[in-house]
Every structure is written in C-alpha cells, then in structure tokens.
Design a protein around this motif. Structure first.
Motif, PDB file in Angstrom:
ATOM      1  N   VAL A  81     -10.422  17.387  -9.728  1.00 48.03           N
ATOM      2  CA  VAL A  81     -10.573  17.260 -10.675  1.00 48.03           C
ATOM      3  C   VAL A  81     -11.863  15.823 -10.707  1.00 48.03           C
ATOM      4  O   VAL A  81     -10.708  14.266 -10.271  1.00 48.03           O
ATOM      5  N   SER A  82     -12.529  15.503 -11.384  1.00 52.17           N
ATOM      6  CA  SER A  82     -13.551  14.870 -11.367  1.00 52.17           C
ATOM      7  C   SER A  82     -13.096  13.169 -12.138  1.00 52.17           C
ATOM      8  O   SER A  82     -12.119  13.331 -12.910  1.00 52.17           O
ATOM      9  N   ILE A 123      -7.705  14.356  -6.024  1.00 51.05           N
ATOM     10  CA  ILE A 123      -7.837  13.310  -7.048  1.00 51.05           C
ATOM     11  C   ILE A 123      -9.407  12.964  -6.652  1.00 51.05           C
ATOM     12  O   ILE A 123      -9.425  12.290  -5.851  1.00 51.05           O
ATOM     13  N   ASN A 124     -10.479  12.368  -7.639  1.00 50.04           N
ATOM     14  CA  ASN A 124     -11.201  12.076  -7.394  1.00 50.04           C
ATOM     15  C   ASN A 124     -11.315  10.617  -8.558  1.00 50.04           C
ATOM     16  O   ASN A 124     -10.772  10.675  -9.356  1.00 50.04           O
ATOM     17  N   TYR A 125     -12.380   9.441  -8.018  1.00 57.64           N
ATOM     18  CA  TYR A 125     -11.996   8.302  -8.474  1.00 57.64           C
ATOM     19  C   TYR A 125     -13.017   7.753  -7.556  1.00 57.64           C
ATOM     20  O   TYR A 125     -13.894   7.957  -6.962  1.00 57.64           O
ATOM     21  N   HIS A 126     -13.826   6.874  -8.404  1.00 54.04           N
ATOM     22  CA  HIS A 126     -14.763   5.472  -7.997  1.00 54.04           C
ATOM     23  C   HIS A 126     -14.522   4.513  -8.155  1.00 54.04           C
ATOM     24  O   HIS A 126     -14.927   3.886  -7.351  1.00 54.04           O
ATOM     25  N   SER A 127     -13.869   3.667  -8.847  1.00 50.30           N
ATOM     26  CA  SER A 127     -13.582   2.179  -8.466  1.00 50.30           C
ATOM     27  C   SER A 127     -11.839   2.187  -9.249  1.00 50.30           C
ATOM     28  O   SER A 127     -11.391   0.877  -9.144  1.00 50.30           O
ATOM     29  N   HIS A 128     -10.973   3.058  -8.882  1.00 51.36           N
ATOM     30  CA  HIS A 128      -9.595   2.876  -9.377  1.00 51.36           C
ATOM     31  C   HIS A 128      -8.822   3.249  -8.186  1.00 51.36           C
ATOM     32  O   HIS A 128      -8.086   4.621  -8.172  1.00 51.36           O
ATOM     33  N   PRO A 144     -13.463   9.432  -2.694  1.00 49.92           N
ATOM     34  CA  PRO A 144     -14.550   8.568  -4.405  1.00 49.92           C
ATOM     35  C   PRO A 144     -15.560   9.281  -3.940  1.00 49.92           C
ATOM     36  O   PRO A 144     -15.712  10.211  -3.506  1.00 49.92           O
ATOM     37  N   ALA A 145     -16.322   9.280  -5.307  1.00 55.07           N
ATOM     38  CA  ALA A 145     -17.143   9.583  -5.250  1.00 55.07           C
ATOM     39  C   ALA A 145     -18.153   9.069  -6.892  1.00 55.07           C
ATOM     40  O   ALA A 145     -17.735   8.943  -7.642  1.00 55.07           O
ATOM     41  N   ASP A 146     -19.461   8.715  -6.747  1.00 51.54           N
ATOM     42  CA  ASP A 146     -19.643   7.836  -7.744  1.00 51.54           C
ATOM     43  C   ASP A 146     -20.487   9.014  -8.852  1.00 51.54           C
ATOM     44  O   ASP A 146     -21.289   9.495  -8.494  1.00 51.54           O
TER      45      ASP A 146
END
Length: 285
Positions: free
Chosen positions: A28-29, A52-57, A79-81
């Motif tokens: 889930v992005s 679980i994907n996150y960027h800044s959390h 993580p991923a942008d």
C-alpha cells in the motif's frame, strides 16, 4: 436540512473467522497515516501480508506495522518517493523480494497543494501531478508487471477521488491527477483482464485524516462534518474495508469498477435545504 446524528463508530473489526485474504501479499503506497494506514490494517485483519510504504513518516510507518502484526499478519516497511519513477520501481522490487511476490497493489499515496490556477506555485502544482498521477501510474505499471510475470493473477486498487469528476476550484492539479487515475485504472482493467488481474477504483468522500488538517482547522472540520448527509467525516478503516471487498476472491467478477465510499457527499443533499425552506414558507403562509 437536519443533519443526521453521528452514530457511535468504533474502528471496524473483521467478522470472527473471516480472513479472505489469507496468504495474499500486499503493498500500500503512502500507508504510514490516514487512508493508507486504514487500508494496510484492514488488509492485515483480512489475513494478508502487508508492506507499508512511507516517505517522511518512518516512525508512524513502524506503528502501522506493529498494528498489523497485532492482528497476526506479517508486516514490512519500505521508504519511497512516489514522485520519482526510479524510487517507485525500487519499491516494487524490494516489496516483491521481501514477500516472495505480489498479489495486491494499492495505489494510495497522493499530494495536493490548493491554490487558484493563476496563483499556483508551479513547483507545487508539478509535485501534485508527479506524486498523485505519475506515482500512481508507475506503481500500477510496475506492480502489474510483477503479477504478469508470476502468472497467478492479482488485484490492483487505485484510491482516486470525487475530484476526478468535480471541478473543485483551487485544486486544479489534484483534479487533473485524479481524473487521470480513473482513466488509467479503467484502461488497465481492460488490458490486464487477460492476465486475470483485476483493477478497481475507490472514491472516498471527506475522510478524517491528518492531511485534512493541512487545509482546515479542527473547528471547521467538525462543524462542516455535522452538516454532511451522514453527519460525520468518514474513517480510514471504512476505506480499508472497501479495499478488502474488492480484493476478496469472492469479488472476482468485479473489475474496472468504482466503489464510492462517501457517506452520500456526492448526492444532491444541499438541495434538501431548498425543500426545508419551501416547507417553512408554506407553513408560514
């Protein structure tokens, strides 16, 4: 119009003994908070292994993973942008490697900056498109390729928005991105049917998430929520249950569809004010 009274609404729980997604592997992005968090937890409750994907959390992503594990699920964080194609491709590769494959891909990550077109900061406008449109496309494309290579079918769910249909002023970039999401998902549903990969959309209504606090004060949110048809904002877990329904093997004849979970917000509910006003005038006369 009299607003519906908000009912007591604890977080939804799965029915005893129902784990329809047991053995499924999902990513889930944008799932460290808000709607994405609700989706990740609902998938875990239904028996799926979840990335679980996150960027800044990162800290919040760890909390979501812990909650998923509390339901007996295997959970990972990555993580991923989502605004960067290479980052999205690496995310899908890493998730598939960790879980041994992909059965469910949920495109949820989004970004939005609200300004009138003539006043827009173009860097923010472009970021909205990069994350909310291109990020969704790259996730869907890369995830679908993994599923096609595995030859076992799968499910893709794209979290879109009523903004795909409503020309909301001050949200042109987001409107554009969500309109593109809808056409992308429907086209993908046609192209991927031969591979037994189902692609569906969800249109959430006004959902109680941290992201809403970017645009509204708490007081404004609660006062406006009370005037909605259902008398409250939606909950992330309610969107999660919709994703579980769409990915359930029992829903295998559902593809290219849009599931609206909005408490009636897209109905012409404001017209009821006119009805009430007419009744008052009739009574007075």
């Amino acid at each position: 119009m009299s607003a519906a009274q908000p009912e007591s609404h604890p977080a939804s729980q799965p029915l005893p003994g129902t784990r329809p997604l047991q053995g499924q592997r999902a990513i889930v992005s944008g799932s460290s908070r808000g709607i994405g968090r609700g989706i990740a937890v609902a998938l875990a409750q239904a028996g799926a292994e979840v990335t679980i994907n996150y960027h800044s959390h990162a800290g919040e992503a760890d909390e979501v993973a812990a909650e998923c594990r509390s339901h007996g699920a295997v959970a990972h964080t990555l993580p991923a942008d989502m605004g960067d194609r290479e980052s999205v491709e690496k995310l899908i590769d890493a998730a598939a490697e960790k879980m041994g494959g992909l059965d469910i891909v949920v495109s949820n990550a989004a970004y939005s900056d609200r300004h009138l077109m003539l006043e827009s900061d173009l860097s923010e406008f472009e970021k909205t498109i990069d994350v909310s449109m291109w990020g969704a496309f790259h996730l869907v494309r890369c995830g679908a390729q993994k599923m096609v290579d595995a030859g076992a079918g799968g499910n893709i769910v794209v979290i879109s928005s009523p903004h795909a249909k409503i020309a909301m002023p001050g949200a042109m970039a987001y409107n554009m991105a969500k309109s593109a999401n809808d056409q992308m998902a429907r086209t993908a549903a046609v192209e991927l049917a031969q591979h037994r990969i189902r692609v569906n959309l969800i249109h959430p209504g006004w959902i109680d998430t941290p992201g809403e606090r970017k645009f509204f004060t708490e007081e404004t949110l609660q006062s406006r929520a009370a005037k909605l048809p259902w008398g409250r904002l939606g909950r992330p877990d309610e969107i999660g249950r919709g994703v579980v329904f769409l990915c359930d093997p029992g829903s295998q004849y559902v593809t290219g569809s849009t599931l609206t979970i909005d408490g009636g917000i897209q109905l012409p509910w404001q017209e009821m004010y006119r009805v009430d006003e007419a009744r008052r005038e009739a009574a007075e006369n």
